[in-house]
Design an enzyme around this catalytic site. Structure first.
Site, PDB file in Angstrom:
ATOM      1  N   ASN A  91     -10.910   6.782  10.835  1.00 24.29           N
ATOM      2  CA  ASN A  91     -10.683   8.211  10.702  1.00 24.29           C
ATOM      3  C   ASN A  91     -11.487   8.731   9.504  1.00 24.29           C
ATOM      4  O   ASN A  91     -12.242   9.690   9.607  1.00 24.29           O
ATOM      5  CB  ASN A  91      -9.180   8.455  10.549  1.00 24.29           C
ATOM      6  CG  ASN A  91      -8.868   9.903  10.752  1.00 24.29           C
ATOM      7  OD1 ASN A  91      -9.593  10.615  11.446  1.00 24.29           O
ATOM      8  ND2 ASN A  91      -7.810  10.352  10.118  1.00 24.29           N
TER       9      ASN A  91
ATOM     10  N   ARG B 247     -13.147  15.296   8.224  1.00 29.36           N
ATOM     11  CA  ARG B 247     -13.969  15.672   7.060  1.00 29.36           C
ATOM     12  C   ARG B 247     -15.396  15.990   7.507  1.00 29.36           C
ATOM     13  O   ARG B 247     -15.923  15.342   8.407  1.00 29.36           O
ATOM     14  CB  ARG B 247     -14.020  14.539   6.034  1.00 29.36           C
ATOM     15  CG  ARG B 247     -12.690  14.232   5.392  1.00 29.36           C
ATOM     16  CD  ARG B 247     -12.884  13.332   4.173  1.00 29.36           C
ATOM     17  NE  ARG B 247     -11.614  12.829   3.700  1.00 29.36           N
ATOM     18  CZ  ARG B 247     -11.243  11.558   3.777  1.00 29.36           C
ATOM     19  NH1 ARG B 247     -12.068  10.638   4.264  1.00 29.36           N
ATOM     20  NH2 ARG B 247     -10.065  11.173   3.337  1.00 29.36           N
TER      21      ARG B 247
ATOM     22  N   ASN C 226       0.874  -1.171   0.000  1.00 26.47           N
ATOM     23  CA  ASN C 226       0.000   0.000   0.000  1.00 26.47           C
ATOM     24  C   ASN C 226       0.913   1.223   0.000  1.00 26.47           C
ATOM     25  O   ASN C 226       1.471   1.600   1.029  1.00 26.47           O
ATOM     26  CB  ASN C 226      -0.886  -0.044   1.260  1.00 26.47           C
ATOM     27  CG  ASN C 226      -1.872   1.108   1.305  1.00 26.47           C
ATOM     28  OD1 ASN C 226      -1.807   2.027   0.493  1.00 26.47           O
ATOM     29  ND2 ASN C 226      -2.775   1.066   2.267  1.00 26.47           N
TER      30      ASN C 226
ATOM     31  N   LYS D 298       3.345   0.688   3.066  1.00 25.79           N
ATOM     32  CA  LYS D 298       3.012  -0.383   4.018  1.00 25.79           C
ATOM     33  C   LYS D 298       3.103  -1.700   3.290  1.00 25.79           C
ATOM     34  O   LYS D 298       2.762  -1.768   2.098  1.00 25.79           O
ATOM     35  CB  LYS D 298       1.561  -0.217   4.498  1.00 25.79           C
ATOM     36  CG  LYS D 298       1.378   0.787   5.595  1.00 25.79           C
ATOM     37  CD  LYS D 298      -0.032   0.622   6.169  1.00 25.79           C
ATOM     38  CE  LYS D 298      -0.586   1.967   6.552  1.00 25.79           C
ATOM     39  NZ  LYS D 298      -1.991   2.105   6.514  1.00 25.79           N
TER      40      LYS D 298
ATOM     41  N   HIS E 226     -13.339   2.735   0.278  1.00 23.92           N
ATOM     42  CA  HIS E 226     -13.278   1.640   1.271  1.00 23.92           C
ATOM     43  C   HIS E 226     -13.905   0.353   0.731  1.00 23.92           C
ATOM     44  O   HIS E 226     -14.357  -0.492   1.515  1.00 23.92           O
ATOM     45  CB  HIS E 226     -14.030   1.990   2.579  1.00 23.92           C
ATOM     46  CG  HIS E 226     -13.489   3.175   3.316  1.00 23.92           C
ATOM     47  ND1 HIS E 226     -14.302   4.097   3.937  1.00 23.92           N
ATOM     48  CD2 HIS E 226     -12.218   3.581   3.561  1.00 23.92           C
ATOM     49  CE1 HIS E 226     -13.563   5.021   4.525  1.00 23.92           C
ATOM     50  NE2 HIS E 226     -12.296   4.741   4.296  1.00 23.92           N
TER      51      HIS E 226
ATOM     52  N   GLY F 271     -15.481   1.666  14.665  1.00 24.31           N
ATOM     53  CA  GLY F 271     -16.487   0.590  14.647  1.00 24.31           C
ATOM     54  C   GLY F 271     -16.053  -0.642  15.428  1.00 24.31           C
ATOM     55  O   GLY F 271     -16.872  -1.291  16.082  1.00 24.31           O
TER      56      GLY F 271
ATOM     57  N   GLY G 291     -11.397   1.451  12.874  1.00 27.90           N
ATOM     58  CA  GLY G 291     -10.952   1.914  14.187  1.00 27.90           C
ATOM     59  C   GLY G 291     -12.066   2.215  15.185  1.00 27.90           C
ATOM     60  O   GLY G 291     -12.070   1.691  16.297  1.00 27.90           O
TER      61      GLY G 291
ATOM     62  N   ARG H 151      -2.656  -1.911  -3.401  1.00 30.86           N
ATOM     63  CA  ARG H 151      -3.893  -1.166  -3.170  1.00 30.86           C
ATOM     64  C   ARG H 151      -3.858   0.095  -4.032  1.00 30.86           C
ATOM     65  O   ARG H 151      -2.872   0.833  -4.019  1.00 30.86           O
ATOM     66  CB  ARG H 151      -3.984  -0.755  -1.702  1.00 30.86           C
ATOM     67  CG  ARG H 151      -5.171   0.126  -1.471  1.00 30.86           C
ATOM     68  CD  ARG H 151      -5.216   0.639  -0.064  1.00 30.86           C
ATOM     69  NE  ARG H 151      -6.375   1.486   0.073  1.00 30.86           N
ATOM     70  CZ  ARG H 151      -6.392   2.637   0.733  1.00 30.86           C
ATOM     71  NH1 ARG H 151      -5.312   3.074   1.315  1.00 30.86           N
ATOM     72  NH2 ARG H 151      -7.497   3.339   0.806  1.00 30.86           N
TER      73      ARG H 151
ATOM     74  N   GLU I  78      -8.244  -5.405   4.927  1.00 30.03           N
ATOM     75  CA  GLU I  78      -8.143  -5.071   3.506  1.00 30.03           C
ATOM     76  C   GLU I  78      -6.954  -5.777   2.853  1.00 30.03           C
ATOM     77  O   GLU I  78      -7.032  -6.200   1.704  1.00 30.03           O
ATOM     78  CB  GLU I  78      -8.031  -3.551   3.349  1.00 30.03           C
ATOM     79  CG  GLU I  78      -9.347  -2.854   3.652  1.00 30.03           C
ATOM     80  CD  GLU I  78      -9.191  -1.399   4.057  1.00 30.03           C
ATOM     81  OE1 GLU I  78      -8.770  -1.144   5.195  1.00 30.03           O
ATOM     82  OE2 GLU I  78      -9.495  -0.529   3.230  1.00 30.03           O
TER      83      GLU I  78
HETATM   84  P1  AMP Z   1      -8.773   3.714  11.187  1.00 26.74           P
HETATM   85  O1  AMP Z   1      -8.847   4.876  10.250  1.00 26.74           O
HETATM   86  O2  AMP Z   1      -9.674   2.593  10.839  1.00 26.74           O
HETATM   87  O3  AMP Z   1      -7.350   3.271  11.457  1.00 26.74           O
HETATM   88  O4  AMP Z   1      -9.309   4.260  12.588  1.00 26.74           O
HETATM   89  C1  AMP Z   1      -8.597   5.200  13.323  1.00 26.74           C
HETATM   90  C2  AMP Z   1      -9.519   5.858  14.338  1.00 26.74           C
HETATM   91  O5  AMP Z   1     -10.113   4.857  15.170  1.00 26.74           O
HETATM   92  C3  AMP Z   1      -8.796   6.758  15.310  1.00 26.74           C
HETATM   93  O6  AMP Z   1      -8.653   8.052  14.792  1.00 26.74           O
HETATM   94  C4  AMP Z   1      -9.713   6.750  16.492  1.00 26.74           C
HETATM   95  O7  AMP Z   1     -10.630   7.808  16.364  1.00 26.74           O
HETATM   96  C5  AMP Z   1     -10.504   5.463  16.369  1.00 26.74           C
HETATM   97  N1  AMP Z   1     -10.269   4.555  17.504  1.00 26.74           N
HETATM   98  C6  AMP Z   1      -9.269   3.675  17.676  1.00 26.74           C
HETATM   99  N2  AMP Z   1      -9.406   3.047  18.872  1.00 26.74           N
HETATM  100  C7  AMP Z   1     -10.520   3.537  19.457  1.00 26.74           C
HETATM  101  C8  AMP Z   1     -11.211   3.307  20.703  1.00 26.74           C
HETATM  102  N3  AMP Z   1     -10.775   2.417  21.592  1.00 26.74           N
HETATM  103  N4  AMP Z   1     -12.341   4.009  20.927  1.00 26.74           N
HETATM  104  C9  AMP Z   1     -12.782   4.924  20.037  1.00 26.74           C
HETATM  105  N5  AMP Z   1     -12.194   5.173  18.871  1.00 26.74           N
HETATM  106  C10 AMP Z   1     -11.076   4.502  18.575  1.00 26.74           C
END
Ligand code: AMP
Length: 401
Positions: A211, A241, A7, A14, A180, A333, A331, A91, A385
């Site tokens: 994020n 965003r 990626n 990555k 996504h 969810g 993250g 990716r 992914e």
């Molecule tokens: P991602 O873009 O899927 O890597 O998600 C990153 C985001 O997940 C971070 O900016 C956090 O806002 C959120 N996140 C990660 N761990 C937690 C947690 N334990 N509780 C709430 N939000 C989280």
């Protein structure tokens, strides 16, 4: 077959190396600050010590060469020889209308990705750099590209067109593409598998909330609608965003604040969402900490985020005339107990009931958080992914032989 998944970003790369006989990860890692002084390579071989190395890595070809060196290193390596890598999967963010699924890399495929630079100026050029770098380091090894948009190419015209002059679609390809897609595809399939039900019979709403955040209505295994549009700005409120707003806000604010196109783009993509409303953080962990302490800005940010997410779930239930499964991933969810709790608390009209104890369970595997009498299955499915790209790469390379 051993498959290397890459990626590539503009200054990062990555990677994950898979053994497809059992889909195990042999090693993974990240190269950061490519093109800057003191680039960082962090390599994590499975079952061995990880290593971080700082050196000058001026471009992606050197980054991949360094990664390959680590993969065969006597101390940190997991391979005897680079020749063991039989395929590379990349990716790619934007596949436009040309790519409805992952594809074997050919000259024509690379030209098409280049033609799409206009639609993803920040993301598609680094993908080409990654492909070229892999070709230089591993000549003759087949490469596959997997697109974030491909899964959503099943959307119907009535769903993907914007109600604006059609000439803009014909001339500039202005339409909804979504994003996504690899994640929505992966988690919807994993959910059906977990429930042991054919995906063709299910109406699933997949909530990829990290994020960046997007929702997809997956009907009979296909993307029927998704919340991101021409760009990832449309849809849900996200970390930085804005998501949906009246398009007239853009011209109004540009006029009042004398903003340029790039300034307004930066405002909506990097300085809005949770960050703008909480006034302090784009990270849901900070926002929910603020909510727990009763901090007013964090509370408002959380309430807006949850409200907008819930409205989208409702609209996708309407779009599909029902919903059998709601999946939380990425993250927020996968980790935020309180986001899942508050969203589901307000979906009683759909017959959604979650078990507060199950909602608190942490696990790296798919799991159910709804009660046995809930009319809708609610699942948490960790996204993967890279594995989806590795699977596509493996399948396409075998088919091409
Ligand atoms: P991602 O873009 O899927 O890597 O998600 C990153 C985001 O997940 C971070 O900016 C956090 O806002 C959120 N996140 C990660 N761990 C937690 C947690 N334990 N509780 C709430 N939000 C989280």
């Amino acid at each position: 077959m051993k498959v290397l998944v890459i990626n590539a970003g503009s200054s990062s790369l990555k990677y994950q190396l898979y053994d497809m006989t059992d889909e195990s990860v042999l090693a993974k890692g990240l190269v950061e600050r490519i093109g800057m002084d003191s680039s960082i390579l962090n390599h994590k071989p499975t079952g061995k010590e990880e290593v971080t190395e700082v050196s000058e890595i001026l471009e992606h070809t050197t980054a991949i060469r360094k990664v390959l060196e680590k993969l065969v290193d006597p101390e940190y390596g997991v391979l005897k020889s680079v020749e063991e890598i039989q395929a590379v999967g990349h990716r790619v963010v934007h596949g436009g209308e040309a790519f409805k699924s992952s594809a074997l890399v050919t000259g024509e495929v690379k030209s098409e990705i280049r033609r799409l630079f206009d639609l993803a100026p920040l993301h598609n050029p680094p993908a080409i750099m990654g492909i070229t770098a892999a070709e230089k380091n591993m000549p003759g090894v087949p490469q596959v590209v997997a697109f974030d948009t491909a899964f959503h190419q099943t959307m119907e015209e009535k769903v993907y067109l914007y109600p604006i002059p059609k000439v803009l679609y014909k001339k500039h390809h202005v339409r909804r593409y979504g994003a996504h897609g690899t994640s929505h595809d992966y988690v919807s399939k994993a959910a059906a598998e977990y429930l042991d039900r054919p995906i063709e019979d299910l109406k699933i709403i997949t909530c990829h909330i990290g994020n960046g955040a997007s929702l997809t209505a997956v009907k009979n295994g296909k993307s029927y609608d998704t919340s991101m549009g021409l760009t990832p700005l449309e849809g849900l409120m996200m970390g930085t965003r804005s998501g949906d707003l009246d398009p007239a806000v853009v011209t109004f604010v540009m006029n009042k604040e004398e903003l340029s196109i790039s300034e307004v783009n930066s405002m909506l993509n990097k300085h809005s969402g949770l960050l703008a409303i909480s006034g302090s953080s784009s990270d849901m962990r900070d926002v929910t900490d603020g909510l727990a302490e009763g901090e007013p800005n964090a509370t408002l940010a959380f309430e807006m985020y949850e409200y907008r997410l819930r409205k989208y779930i409702g609209s996708y239930a309407a779009a599909m005339d029902g919903v059998d499964v709601i999946v939380f991933t990425a993250g927020v969810g996968e980790n935020s107990v309180v986001v899942r709790e508050k969203v589901c608390e307000n979906l009683t009209y759909l017959g959604v009931k979650i078990d507060p104890e199950l909602n608190k369970v942490r696990s790296g595997d798919p799991r159910r958080i709804s009660t046995p009498d809930s009319k809708v299955e609610v699942l948490v499915v960790p996204t993967n992914e890279e594995l989806m790209i590795a699977r596509d790469t493996h399948r396409i390379v075998l088919e091409s032989k």
